[in-house]
Motif scaffolding. Sequence first.
Motif, PDB file in Angstrom:
ATOM      1  N   VAL A  41       0.059   5.669   9.017  1.00 18.90           N
ATOM      2  CA  VAL A  41       1.164   6.430   8.433  1.00 18.90           C
ATOM      3  C   VAL A  41       0.654   7.403   7.375  1.00 18.90           C
ATOM      4  O   VAL A  41       1.287   8.420   7.097  1.00 18.90           O
ATOM      5  CB  VAL A  41       2.233   5.481   7.847  1.00 18.90           C
ATOM      6  N   GLY A  42      -0.501   7.086   6.792  1.00 20.40           N
ATOM      7  CA  GLY A  42      -1.083   7.993   5.816  1.00 20.40           C
ATOM      8  C   GLY A  42      -0.584   7.795   4.404  1.00 20.40           C
ATOM      9  O   GLY A  42      -0.666   8.710   3.581  1.00 20.40           O
ATOM     10  N   VAL A  43      -0.066   6.599   4.094  1.00 18.98           N
ATOM     11  CA  VAL A  43       0.384   6.324   2.735  1.00 18.98           C
ATOM     12  C   VAL A  43      -0.806   5.921   1.869  1.00 18.98           C
ATOM     13  O   VAL A  43      -1.880   5.591   2.373  1.00 18.98           O
ATOM     14  CB  VAL A  43       1.450   5.205   2.725  1.00 18.98           C
ATOM     15  N   ARG A  44      -0.603   5.956   0.550  1.00 18.84           N
ATOM     16  CA  ARG A  44      -1.673   5.566  -0.370  1.00 18.84           C
ATOM     17  C   ARG A  44      -1.916   4.063  -0.318  1.00 18.84           C
ATOM     18  O   ARG A  44      -3.055   3.597  -0.379  1.00 18.84           O
ATOM     19  CB  ARG A  44      -1.294   5.993  -1.796  1.00 18.84           C
ATOM     20  N   ALA A  45      -0.830   3.290  -0.222  1.00 18.35           N
ATOM     21  CA  ALA A  45      -0.966   1.839  -0.212  1.00 18.35           C
ATOM     22  C   ALA A  45       0.267   1.216   0.419  1.00 18.35           C
ATOM     23  O   ALA A  45       1.322   1.842   0.528  1.00 18.35           O
ATOM     24  CB  ALA A  45      -1.163   1.301  -1.634  1.00 18.35           C
ATOM     25  N   SER A  46       0.107  -0.030   0.830  1.00 20.00           N
ATOM     26  CA  SER A  46       1.201  -0.765   1.455  1.00 20.00           C
ATOM     27  C   SER A  46       1.100  -2.227   1.044  1.00 20.00           C
ATOM     28  O   SER A  46       0.002  -2.740   0.804  1.00 20.00           O
ATOM     29  CB  SER A  46       1.115  -0.632   2.978  1.00 20.00           C
ATOM     30  N   GLY A  47       2.238  -2.881   0.956  1.00 26.27           N
ATOM     31  CA  GLY A  47       2.233  -4.292   0.590  1.00 26.27           C
ATOM     32  C   GLY A  47       3.433  -5.011   1.167  1.00 26.27           C
ATOM     33  O   GLY A  47       4.348  -4.390   1.723  1.00 26.27           O
ATOM     34  N   VAL A  95      11.965   7.524  -1.866  1.00 25.83           N
ATOM     35  CA  VAL A  95      12.449   7.901  -3.190  1.00 25.83           C
ATOM     36  C   VAL A  95      11.309   8.570  -3.949  1.00 25.83           C
ATOM     37  O   VAL A  95      10.238   7.980  -4.116  1.00 25.83           O
ATOM     38  CB  VAL A  95      12.938   6.667  -3.979  1.00 25.83           C
ATOM     39  N   ALA A  96      11.542   9.802  -4.399  1.00 32.52           N
ATOM     40  CA  ALA A  96      10.554  10.495  -5.220  1.00 32.52           C
ATOM     41  C   ALA A  96      10.588   9.919  -6.632  1.00 32.52           C
ATOM     42  O   ALA A  96      11.661   9.646  -7.180  1.00 32.52           O
ATOM     43  CB  ALA A  96      10.846  11.989  -5.246  1.00 32.52           C
ATOM     44  N   LEU A  97       9.409   9.720  -7.211  1.00 34.62           N
ATOM     45  CA  LEU A  97       9.321   9.185  -8.567  1.00 34.62           C
ATOM     46  C   LEU A  97       9.203  10.332  -9.566  1.00 34.62           C
ATOM     47  O   LEU A  97       8.412  11.253  -9.378  1.00 34.62           O
ATOM     48  CB  LEU A  97       8.115   8.257  -8.691  1.00 34.62           C
ATOM     49  N   ASP A  98       9.994  10.241 -10.621  1.00 32.37           N
ATOM     50  CA  ASP A  98      10.029  11.291 -11.638  1.00 32.37           C
ATOM     51  C   ASP A  98      10.500  10.645 -12.935  1.00 32.37           C
ATOM     52  O   ASP A  98      11.454   9.870 -12.934  1.00 32.37           O
ATOM     53  CB  ASP A  98      11.003  12.397 -11.202  1.00 32.37           C
ATOM     54  N   ARG A  99       9.846  10.972 -14.027  1.00 30.93           N
ATOM     55  CA  ARG A  99      10.222  10.366 -15.307  1.00 30.93           C
ATOM     56  C   ARG A  99      11.621  10.772 -15.761  1.00 30.93           C
ATOM     57  O   ARG A  99      12.200  10.123 -16.640  1.00 30.93           O
ATOM     58  CB  ARG A  99       9.195  10.737 -16.384  1.00 30.93           C
ATOM     59  N   ALA A 117      -0.338   5.508 -12.122  1.00 30.13           N
ATOM     60  CA  ALA A 117      -1.315   5.141 -11.090  1.00 30.13           C
ATOM     61  C   ALA A 117      -1.423   6.207  -9.997  1.00 30.13           C
ATOM     62  O   ALA A 117      -2.147   6.015  -9.019  1.00 30.13           O
ATOM     63  CB  ALA A 117      -0.933   3.802 -10.468  1.00 30.13           C
ATOM     64  N   GLY A 118      -0.690   7.314 -10.152  1.00 26.83           N
ATOM     65  CA  GLY A 118      -0.774   8.397  -9.182  1.00 26.83           C
ATOM     66  C   GLY A 118       0.202   8.302  -8.032  1.00 26.83           C
ATOM     67  O   GLY A 118       0.136   9.106  -7.094  1.00 26.83           O
ATOM     68  N   ILE A 119       1.123   7.348  -8.078  1.00 23.83           N
ATOM     69  CA  ILE A 119       2.107   7.188  -7.007  1.00 23.83           C
ATOM     70  C   ILE A 119       3.252   8.169  -7.236  1.00 23.83           C
ATOM     71  O   ILE A 119       3.807   8.244  -8.336  1.00 23.83           O
ATOM     72  CB  ILE A 119       2.646   5.743  -6.967  1.00 23.83           C
ATOM     73  N   THR A 120       3.615   8.914  -6.197  1.00 28.22           N
ATOM     74  CA  THR A 120       4.648   9.939  -6.345  1.00 28.22           C
ATOM     75  C   THR A 120       5.932   9.634  -5.576  1.00 28.22           C
ATOM     76  O   THR A 120       6.965  10.254  -5.839  1.00 28.22           O
ATOM     77  CB  THR A 120       4.109  11.304  -5.879  1.00 28.22           C
ATOM     78  N   SER A 121       5.894   8.705  -4.627  1.00 25.48           N
ATOM     79  CA  SER A 121       7.118   8.312  -3.931  1.00 25.48           C
ATOM     80  C   SER A 121       6.946   6.925  -3.332  1.00 25.48           C
ATOM     81  O   SER A 121       5.817   6.447  -3.147  1.00 25.48           O
ATOM     82  CB  SER A 121       7.492   9.315  -2.831  1.00 25.48           C
ATOM     83  N   VAL A 122       8.074   6.283  -3.043  1.00 22.57           N
ATOM     84  CA  VAL A 122       8.061   4.918  -2.521  1.00 22.57           C
ATOM     85  C   VAL A 122       9.084   4.789  -1.397  1.00 22.57           C
ATOM     86  O   VAL A 122      10.035   5.566  -1.302  1.00 22.57           O
ATOM     87  CB  VAL A 122       8.384   3.888  -3.625  1.00 22.57           C
ATOM     88  N   ALA A 123       8.877   3.791  -0.563  1.00 27.72           N
ATOM     89  CA  ALA A 123       9.821   3.480   0.511  1.00 27.72           C
ATOM     90  C   ALA A 123       9.578   2.037   0.934  1.00 27.72           C
ATOM     91  O   ALA A 123       8.563   1.428   0.571  1.00 27.72           O
ATOM     92  CB  ALA A 123       9.645   4.427   1.701  1.00 27.72           C
ATOM     93  N   ALA A 124      10.507   1.487   1.698  1.00 30.34           N
ATOM     94  CA  ALA A 124      10.349   0.123   2.201  1.00 30.34           C
ATOM     95  C   ALA A 124      11.148  -0.032   3.486  1.00 30.34           C
ATOM     96  O   ALA A 124      12.184   0.619   3.671  1.00 30.34           O
ATOM     97  CB  ALA A 124      10.824  -0.897   1.162  1.00 30.34           C
ATOM     98  N   THR A 141       3.236   6.467  -1.649  1.00 36.31           N
ATOM     99  CA  THR A 141       2.472   7.672  -1.347  1.00 36.31           C
ATOM    100  C   THR A 141       2.002   8.316  -2.642  1.00 36.31           C
ATOM    101  O   THR A 141       2.585   8.107  -3.710  1.00 36.31           O
ATOM    102  CB  THR A 141       3.305   8.682  -0.542  1.00 36.31           C
ATOM    103  N   ALA A 142       0.955   9.109  -2.534  1.00 36.54           N
ATOM    104  CA  ALA A 142       0.373   9.759  -3.710  1.00 36.54           C
ATOM    105  C   ALA A 142       0.093  11.222  -3.395  1.00 36.54           C
ATOM    106  O   ALA A 142      -0.818  11.531  -2.626  1.00 36.54           O
ATOM    107  CB  ALA A 142      -0.914   9.056  -4.135  1.00 36.54           C
ATOM    108  N   GLY A 143       0.898  12.106  -3.958  1.00 38.19           N
ATOM    109  CA  GLY A 143       0.644  13.530  -3.827  1.00 38.19           C
ATOM    110  C   GLY A 143       0.868  14.105  -2.450  1.00 38.19           C
ATOM    111  O   GLY A 143       0.462  15.220  -2.163  1.00 38.19           O
ATOM    112  N   THR A 144       1.505  13.369  -1.565  1.00 38.99           N
ATOM    113  CA  THR A 144       1.783  13.861  -0.221  1.00 38.99           C
ATOM    114  C   THR A 144       3.285  14.075  -0.071  1.00 38.99           C
ATOM    115  O   THR A 144       4.075  13.569  -0.869  1.00 38.99           O
ATOM    116  CB  THR A 144       1.310  12.850   0.837  1.00 38.99           C
ATOM    117  N   PRO A 145       3.724  14.810   0.946  1.00 36.01           N
ATOM    118  CA  PRO A 145       5.167  14.983   1.153  1.00 36.01           C
ATOM    119  C   PRO A 145       5.860  13.639   1.353  1.00 36.01           C
ATOM    120  O   PRO A 145       5.240  12.642   1.740  1.00 36.01           O
ATOM    121  CB  PRO A 145       5.233  15.837   2.427  1.00 36.01           C
TER     122      PRO A 145
END
Length: 244
Positions: A41-47, A95-99, A117-124, A141-145
């Motif tokens: 999928v090309g994500v930064r990490a998965s758990g 969901v895009a992460l933004d302060r 930690a460089g994470i820019t969006s999340v999903a599940a 994901t980190a820095g990707t669409p």
Amino acid sequence: MPITERDTLIADAVADLTTRPDDADLLDLLHDLTAYVVALVGVRASGITVLDQIGGVEYLTASDEEFRQLEEEQIEFDEGPCVDGTRGGAPLGPVALDRAGAAMHWWPHFTPRALDAGITSVAAVPLRGFGDTIGALNLMTAGTPLLTPLDLRFTQALANAATSAVQHQRVLRDKDEVITQLQHALNSRVVIEQAKGMLSAMHGISLDEAFTRLRHSARHRRTKLSVLASAVTQGRLPDELAVQ
């Protein structure tokens, strides 16, 4: 349409996830699921987070050590996409992460930690057993669409392949038995974390590298990861783990 290398990798992943022996290590299977998601999928990490026997959310495994820490912090603060995805039983995000955005309102502890930690969006996507939610497969994901609906459908298909294998290979009869198996995996994770820490300190290697060595040794010896980890914590290291 010609078959691509990615098509072959997908076929290999599905075959691997669905053809494990009946006594295959459940934690090992689900860790491989996270690795396939990262690669395909090309994500930064998965758990993976799961429901325990009393309905609480517990961390089970992750593609790398940094993501493990992010998942465990969500459990500690009882907030974050992994917690919501596990309890919600439906796809979450992306969901895009933004302060200054909605994520900061929903997850005030998790969002700044993930951004640092460089994470820019999340999903599940949900993990299901006999039609009921038993956990969630979490993506960062980190820095990707942002992930697309097709990305999430593909991820859900991989998750379904893994949980289907758990149900059918173990001849489980209902959701409660699936959760019992997951509880066994949760219990074994504690021992595996201890073994990782011992190997990391002994050889001066990262926890990720220690886990990789544990898995390779378990597969080489055709033994369950939890059994080998227990032996390591008792000081009974096989030769390949005793040397640098």
